[in-house]
Design an enzyme around this catalytic site. Structure first.
Site, mmCIF file in Angstrom:
data_model
loop_
_atom_site.group_PDB
_atom_site.id
_atom_site.type_symbol
_atom_site.label_atom_id
_atom_site.label_comp_id
_atom_site.label_asym_id
_atom_site.label_seq_id
_atom_site.Cartn_x
_atom_site.Cartn_y
_atom_site.Cartn_z
ATOM 1 N N HIS B 184 0.862 -1.195 0.000
ATOM 2 C CA HIS B 184 0.000 0.000 0.000
ATOM 3 C C HIS B 184 0.894 1.239 0.000
ATOM 4 O O HIS B 184 2.026 1.199 0.473
ATOM 5 C CB HIS B 184 -0.866 -0.046 1.262
ATOM 6 N N THR B 186 1.437 3.666 1.714
ATOM 7 C CA THR B 186 2.082 4.147 2.938
ATOM 8 C C THR B 186 3.221 3.241 3.402
ATOM 9 O O THR B 186 3.874 3.547 4.406
ATOM 10 C CB THR B 186 1.056 4.219 4.087
ATOM 11 N N LYS B 187 3.467 2.145 2.687
ATOM 12 C CA LYS B 187 4.507 1.208 3.115
ATOM 13 C C LYS B 187 5.884 1.601 2.552
ATOM 14 O O LYS B 187 5.994 2.520 1.760
ATOM 15 C CB LYS B 187 4.138 -0.218 2.677
ATOM 16 N N ASN B 188 6.922 0.879 2.953
ATOM 17 C CA ASN B 188 8.291 1.194 2.505
ATOM 18 C C ASN B 188 8.422 0.989 0.991
ATOM 19 O O ASN B 188 9.015 1.801 0.291
ATOM 20 C CB ASN B 188 9.311 0.297 3.207
#
EC number: 2.6.1.59
Lengths: 377, 377
Positions: B184, B186-188
């Site tokens: 997603h 917002t992930k790394n």
């Protein structure tokens, strides 16, 4: 490599729009491009509410949840369809009552529906094979009489219509209570994988948004209707990324152009193959008078399976990649022991005898026509 | 607009790879880029089998199907987690036994697991909050003792490890029987929406491929292991398009670079805020000695909810967008009546007091540090 069965068509704006989505700082689901696509569909087809999904399978699963399908419920659908039509309901415990195809068309035989309806029946899932409408007047009448939900699996049916007896046309996907579309790479309008749920009944609108957003009331929160959002129902992550939606939007802006070209291919196939088909005892697609043609697919129905397999083989030898389609679901390894035992000969016949010809925007359909008409079975 | 909470980072090759996927003629799922991504993960982390999915939610749903979760089964997980951790199992009829967070960390208190295990318990779902490992040695020991499945919700835990007492390190997602990751935005490592199922046990490999491919044995067919493919099991369309996979692959090629930059941000947050935090009675993240830090998130734990809300408000006034995180699932509108009544005070405390600071590749973390250290609560 000759002529493949399918080749995704790029309108030219897809990667540009993806870049724009990334630059906007938002590439997860339900962003600007998702809204643009949903708006496009509402405006063009008069769908009441649209929600993009990761696949038509996702959309079908949402309908199973919205219909509260549970253990012991029965759902009616054709046997000649994609496995997802059934799986979406089986996953929620439903028993499937498979219906035979029509003699003149692979779509479900509307006259065979009522004989399997009983007190456990919850829904009729209509599949508009090749984008050609089922008899929606007949089906809606049956559903009303028995108080059943109608779900349109319109995976192949974008930009296709049903004509009522008074001459009014309604887009497929807008007639049942819920409709499901696919944007898989083999469809007219694509995003690689992708789909959409159409909600035509007010009673399902609020809950559909919640199920789409992982069981939360996040959509209502962003509209300022609730103070904070949280877990209020079951649901899943059905919404696609903005990358997918941006790709899809570029396609939608070119829908007219794409449809015009596909209709041209379809009619060149039909006129080029009509006489050859008659001489070979090969049937061309049948479009009932109440249906329009969205040029999703051009298929042939051969005399028997040997004939069909030989045709596919001979075309392949000439570099033309034609393919068969579904295998009757009632005879599948997974369902044969669960099926109620009725014979569905027309579904079996299309499993054995139907062949789909290459079909894509940039193809040379005259080469396929020439290859076919020079093919000796 | 100041400093947003998140901004997706583009490595520069994403749209180039998407173009290549389209040019290859294949943009539906399970193509070359999907294989490249899955190969990357197997090579780098030693995962036995990887399957890209449309989301971590999808991967969790696949584990629910693989675990044969049905009506009446119980699944153990933390209350302080994303709604999908629970929904994936609730959708299949499971009752959730929520576990409190640890005092020193939002992760599940491993010592509270055994008290809710009974003959209905099927699985423990471990959530590695902020990419920081739960005590996997303890959890695997409990699972073995009671013959339970361990599913790692490693949504936030890419490139993070658990260190066993003998010093050996194992990547999160590779220790339980099944692991789930998120890509997603917002992930790394991102693809807008996206996820992956990791299968660490041979017994699940064959069936996982079938479930992923809509309940068909299509993967075995393309490997030439069966003559034709058909419906053999339940399943869904869990596989993402090649557009999504191409985007993800560009990110993976830059994983080292991305991780280095994120670790730098994390450590500048920590060193810049340590003294200020102590003076304000605000806690910094705790990393147990058995866990590594993948710099997924930098959070603060305030004294109380008023303190926390004031901090968020004051930062917003200065153009810095910090956000709270989960609300205890056992207190949600959907589950409060279904919860078994146990108090889970630490989960509630993190719901009230935790705040996440902006965290993305191109951010100016010194501005956030300066804003915070000059903020009067």
């Amino acid at each position: 490599m000759g002529i493949p069965f399918n080749k995704p068509f790029l309108t030219g704006d897809e990667t540009e729009y993806i870049k724009k989505a990334v630059e906007s700082g938002k590439i997860s689901g339900n962003g600007e491009y998702t809204k643009k696509c949903q708006h496009f569909f509402r405006e063009r087809y008069g769908f009441k509410k649209c929600l993009l999904t990761n696949s038509c399978t996702d959309a079908l699963e949402m309908t199973a949840i919205l219909a509260n399908i549970g253990e012991g419920d029965e759902v009616i659908m054709p046997s000649y369809t994609f496995v997802s039509t059934a799986n979406a309901f089986v996953l929620h415990g439903a028993k499937i009552r498979f219906i035979d195809s029509r003699e003149d068309h692979p779509g479900m035989d509307e006259d065979k529906i009522e004989e399997v309806i009983n007190e456990k029946t919850k829904a009729i899932v209509v599949v508009h094979y090749a984008g050609v409408a089922c008899d929606m007047k007949k089906i809606m009448h049956i559903a009303e009489k028995h108080n059943l939900l109608v779900i349109e699996d319109a995976a192949q049916a974008i930009d296709s219509y049903f004509t009522f007896s008074d001459g009014t046309k309604k887009p497929l996907g807008s007639i049942g209570h819920l409709g499901c579309f696919s944007f898989h790479e083999t469809k007219n309008i694509i995003s690689g994988e992708g789909g959409m749920l159409v909600i035509n009944e007010d009673q399902f609108i609020e809950r559909s948004e919640i199920i789409w957003e992982k069981g939360t009331n996040r959509s209502a929160f962003f509209r300022g209707e609730v103070d904070k959002y949280g877990w209020v129902d079951v649901g899943s992550s059905f919404l696609p990324s903005e990358i997918t939606a941006a790709f899809l939007y570029a396609q939608l802006e070119n829908l007219e152009n794409i449809q015009n070209r596909r209709c041209q291919i379809w009619h060149q196939y039909e006129s080029g193959l009509k006489r050859w088909g008659e001489s070979m005892d090969i049937r061309m697609p049948h479009i009932p008078e109440y249906a329009t043609n969205n040029a999703h697919m051009f298929y042939l129905v051969c005399k028997n399976i040997d004939h069909r397999d030989k045709l596919i083989y001979q075309l392949k030898e000439q570099g033309v990649h034609a393919v068969f389609h579904y295998l009757s679901l009632h005879k599948s390894e997974f369902y044969k022991d669960k099926h109620d035992g009725r014979h569905l000969p027309w579904s079996d016949r299309y499993s054995d005898c139907l062949v789909r010809l290459p079909f894509y925007y940039e193809m040379e359909e005259d080469v396929v026509v020439d290859t076919l008409t020079q093919t000796l079975l």
